[in-house]
Write an enzyme that holds these catalytic residues in place. Structure first.
Site, PDB file in Angstrom:
ATOM      1  N   ARG A 311      -6.603 -20.068  18.518  1.00  0.00           N
ATOM      2  CA  ARG A 311      -7.640 -19.940  17.622  1.00  0.00           C
ATOM      3  C   ARG A 311      -7.717 -19.043  17.320  1.00  0.00           C
ATOM      4  NH1 ARG A 311     -11.933 -24.258  18.483  1.00  0.00           N
ATOM      5  NH2 ARG A 311     -11.366 -26.432  17.139  1.00  0.00           N
ATOM      6  N   LYS A 333      -2.534  -8.139   7.669  1.00  0.00           N
ATOM      7  CA  LYS A 333      -2.314  -9.064   6.910  1.00  0.00           C
ATOM      8  C   LYS A 333      -1.106  -9.856   7.640  1.00  0.00           C
ATOM      9  CE  LYS A 333      -3.344  -8.816   1.663  1.00  0.00           C
ATOM     10  NZ  LYS A 333      -2.293  -8.832   0.024  1.00  0.00           N
ATOM     11  N   GLU A 375       8.350   0.912  -1.031  1.00  0.00           N
ATOM     12  CA  GLU A 375       6.977   0.926  -0.476  1.00  0.00           C
ATOM     13  C   GLU A 375       6.763   2.564  -0.621  1.00  0.00           C
ATOM     14  OE1 GLU A 375       5.497  -1.209  -0.640  1.00  0.00           O
ATOM     15  OE2 GLU A 375       6.293  -2.984  -0.082  1.00  0.00           O
ATOM     16  N   LYS A 417      -2.486   4.097   2.945  1.00  0.00           N
ATOM     17  CA  LYS A 417      -2.928   2.456   3.734  1.00  0.00           C
ATOM     18  C   LYS A 417      -4.107   2.484   4.466  1.00  0.00           C
ATOM     19  CE  LYS A 417      -0.543  -2.408   3.449  1.00  0.00           C
ATOM     20  NZ  LYS A 417       0.489  -2.512   4.299  1.00  0.00           N
ATOM     21  N   GLU A 427      -9.349  -7.682   0.889  1.00  0.00           N
ATOM     22  CA  GLU A 427      -9.097  -7.880  -0.652  1.00  0.00           C
ATOM     23  C   GLU A 427      -9.629  -8.163  -1.435  1.00  0.00           C
ATOM     24  OE1 GLU A 427      -4.803  -9.184  -2.958  1.00  0.00           O
ATOM     25  OE2 GLU A 427      -4.531  -7.755  -1.274  1.00  0.00           O
ATOM     26  N   ARG A 434      -7.944  -3.023  -2.409  1.00  0.00           N
ATOM     27  CA  ARG A 434      -6.332  -3.102  -2.090  1.00  0.00           C
ATOM     28  C   ARG A 434      -5.728  -3.694  -2.846  1.00  0.00           C
ATOM     29  NH1 ARG A 434      -6.145  -5.616   4.694  1.00  0.00           N
ATOM     30  NH2 ARG A 434      -3.225  -5.544   4.521  1.00  0.00           N
ATOM     31  N   ASN A 438      -0.821  -3.918  -4.839  1.00  0.00           N
ATOM     32  CA  ASN A 438       0.353  -5.033  -5.436  1.00  0.00           C
ATOM     33  C   ASN A 438       1.419  -5.023  -5.971  1.00  0.00           C
ATOM     34  OD1 ASN A 438      -0.242  -7.356  -3.040  1.00  0.00           O
ATOM     35  ND2 ASN A 438      -2.328  -7.728  -4.756  1.00  0.00           N
ATOM     36  N   HIS A 441       4.965  -5.763  -6.762  1.00  0.00           N
ATOM     37  CA  HIS A 441       5.221  -6.958  -6.656  1.00  0.00           C
ATOM     38  C   HIS A 441       4.620  -8.016  -7.515  1.00  0.00           C
ATOM     39  CE1 HIS A 441       4.653  -3.630  -2.887  1.00  0.00           C
ATOM     40  NE2 HIS A 441       5.093  -5.180  -2.271  1.00  0.00           N
ATOM     41  N   HIS A 445       7.821 -10.379  -6.315  1.00  0.00           N
ATOM     42  CA  HIS A 445       7.878 -11.499  -5.425  1.00  0.00           C
ATOM     43  C   HIS A 445       8.997 -12.683  -6.507  1.00  0.00           C
ATOM     44  CE1 HIS A 445       4.316 -10.615  -2.459  1.00  0.00           C
ATOM     45  NE2 HIS A 445       5.366  -9.932  -2.241  1.00  0.00           N
ATOM     46  N   HIS A 459      12.836  -7.029  -0.233  1.00  0.00           N
ATOM     47  CA  HIS A 459      11.671  -7.427  -0.220  1.00  0.00           C
ATOM     48  C   HIS A 459      11.904  -5.658  -1.078  1.00  0.00           C
ATOM     49  CE1 HIS A 459       8.071  -7.366  -0.494  1.00  0.00           C
ATOM     50  NE2 HIS A 459       8.147  -6.648  -0.119  1.00  0.00           N
TER      51      HIS A 459
END
Length: 561
Positions: A311, A333, A375, A417, A427, A434, A438, A441, A445, A459
């Site tokens: 956990r 993330k 990026e 960032k 986000e 945030r 994207n 993206h 993606h 990527h």
């Protein structure tokens, strides 16, 4: 003066050293030569030399042996800490400390904040010979010198290894040992730290050369316990894992490594499940830290393991690709892929620390640098003209692998960032926040999914194309002037980066790309979120883009219908 450190010359040979604006703290076991070498180093740096033990005796009005006899070691350590604090807050000097001073946690924190520390490392036989028959050492008065020194080494060496610099000192002359210290000081550069300050957590992104070789020194102070699980892939393991494991062991961190195959395929439920089982079988506690060593795939996978095993356990990122250093390692993330799409299974799990070793970037191919640089360009489009202009002026140097340009690119991107993450960690901002990260993206993606994440399209390459498409769509919708697209495309194409669907040999299916977009995790109430631009530095999110317009736009860009 000790015989073993007798000078071979009355006139020290010159060594070029930078102007000293901070105190140099020498640490090490008794007999390492901190006082003798320290005096010579101080002379060469034109700094005063201060012996902490002498200052302690002056403050106490008695010898250290008498302090031990009358009040015991705890009282001595308390006084030692206060004296060293006072000295560190004073003008720069070369400060020789007692063998136990650096063992105090608060003293180490003070030294990190106000000085550069140098461990004079010396082998046991040399120390035993130097101290044989000498009086006035309270800790040696309790038995056999060599036995006591061996016990002290076992306890203290892992802590001394947290020093900024390590210099091995054996039977060399004072001049030789001092020269080694001076050369190490001249070569040493403090790493750059970018703080990430969140509501309930704070950590640093540490950026500098050869950080992996000193990872133990950077991580030991923040680990809850000196136990770690290292997750990496086969490619990175061959390049960097031995150095990391040695560095962790040097500071007494017990670590086990788990190596997964390279590539996006490792971000699967199957690999995640197998890794969790292996780690639990090997033994992991709630205070054991998971360390991700590698690129974005390893960082995402290791972070999700850390977020979910028992956990949640502590996590450290050591990114080894440009893309991971400037983007995925910062912000918390984590995730793995589902059959339906990328990063659909994941969690927010902030790291204890991020070590961005700029030396690791030397192993990257130009293609991998391009993937990471995309990026940084994205950050420039979001952040504003200053960062984008920096990219225009220095992008060629970054892509050619210039170490200084790479390090500065990482610093600027991480600073950008960190600011975004601090303002909107999870986000959840109604607009912008945030989610602006994207940019490009949604298209990227979908492009990756159309190639099956098989390595044919990295990527960052997909992001590079996605940036062109996002700005192009902004122009198509009338939000943005066409000059912005021309400026972006000029920057990408003059650096031989992907800048449109014409980068692919065969036309892609617009319908297939739209189907992949429909499974994007940013979908809400059946509407897809796009990040668009009004200008460089003026980005926004919207769900009001009709998919028919997106389909028409993709076809105009070169997709087949």
């Amino acid at each position: 003066m000790m015989d073993h450190l007798a000078s071979t010359s009355d006139t020290p040979s010159p060594v070029s050293t930078p102007a000293q604006t901070e105190t140099i703290v020498l640490v090490g076991l008794m007999g390492a030569g901190k006082t003798t070498i320290g005096r010579r180093v101080a002379t060469r740096l034109d700094l005063p030399f201060v012996d902490a033990d002498v200052e302690i005796e002056r403050a106490a009005g008695c010898t250290i042996s008498e302090i031990f006899t009358r009040h015991g070691e705890p009282a001595f350590r308390d006084g030692e800490r206060r004296v060293i604090k006072r000295l560190l807050q004073g003008p720069p000097c070369v400060l020789a400390t007692g063998g136990g001073a650096f063992m105090d946690t608060q003293t180490r924190i003070l030294v990190r904040q106000h000085a550069r520390s140098v461990w004079l490392r010396c082998a046991l036989p040399v120390l035993a010979r130097r101290l044989s028959g000498r009086q006035g050492r309270p800790l040696l008065a309790q038995g056999d010198h060599k036995t006591i020194l061996a016990a002290l080494q076992a306890v203290r060496h892992p802590i001394y290894a947290e020093a900024d610099i390590i210099v091995d000192c054996g039977d060399d002359s004072v001049d030789t040992s001092a020269r080694r210290v001076l050369e190490a000081l001249e070569q040493h550069r403090h790493p750059v730290r970018v703080p990430v300050q969140l509501d309930t957590h704070r950590y640093d992104v540490t950026i500098g050369a050869d950080l992996i070789s000193r990872a133990g020194a950077f991580l030991a102070p923040v680990l809850p316990q000196k136990r770690a699980i290292v997750i990496t892939d086969r490619n990175v393991a061959a390049l960097h894992l031995p150095r990391l494991m040695t560095a962790l062991a040097e500071t007494g961190v017990e670590a086990r490594d788990f190596v997964v195959p390279g590539g996006e395929e490792s971000k699967s439920l199957a690999q995640y499940g197998a890794l969790i089982d292996d780690i639990i079988t090997a033994g992991i506690e709630r205070r054991t830290t998971v360390i991700g060593l590698g690129g974005g795939v390893v960082g995402d996978l290791a972070g999700f393991v850390a977020a979910t095993v028992l956990r949640g356990v502590p996590f450290v990122q050591i990114p080894t690709t440009l893309l991971a250093q400037v983007d995925s390692s910062v912000g918390g993330k984590t995730g793995i892929n589902a059959r339906s799409g990328k990063n659909l299974i994941g969690a927010f799990h902030q790291p204890l620390a991020v070590l961005a070793d700029s030396s690791a970037l030397a192993t990257l191919s130009r293609r991998e640098r391009v993937a990471g640089y995309a990026e940084i360009v994205k950050a420039g489009l979001i952040d504003g003209v200053e960062l984008f202009a920096w990219c225009e002026n220095h992008g060629a140097a970054v892509l050619s692998g210039d170490p200084a340009a790479l390090a500065e690119a990482v610093r600027r991107a991480c600073l950008f960032k960190a600011g975004v993450v601090q303002a909107d960690e999870r986000e959840q901002a109604a607009e912008g926040g945030r989610a602006l990260l994207n940019l490009g993206h949604t298209f990227a993606h979908a492009l990756e999914a159309s190639f099956g994440y098989d390595g044919r399209l990295l990527h960052g390459e997909a992001v590079s194309i996605g940036l062109h498409l996002a700005v192009g769509l902004s122009v198509r919708l009338g939000f943005c002037d066409a000059s912005v697209l021309l400026r972006l495309d000029s920057h990408l194409r003059t650096r031989a980066m992907p800048a449109g669907l014409d980068w692919f040999a065969d036309a892609l299916s617009a319908e297939e790309l739209l189907n992949h977009m429909a499974r994007d995790k940013k979908m809400r109430d059946g509407r897809l979120s796009f990040v668009l631009l009004r200008d460089i530095g003026d980005c926004f999110t919207t769900r009001d883009v009709p998919m028919e317009i997106v389909r028409d736009f993709l076809i105009r860009e070169g997709c087949r219908s």
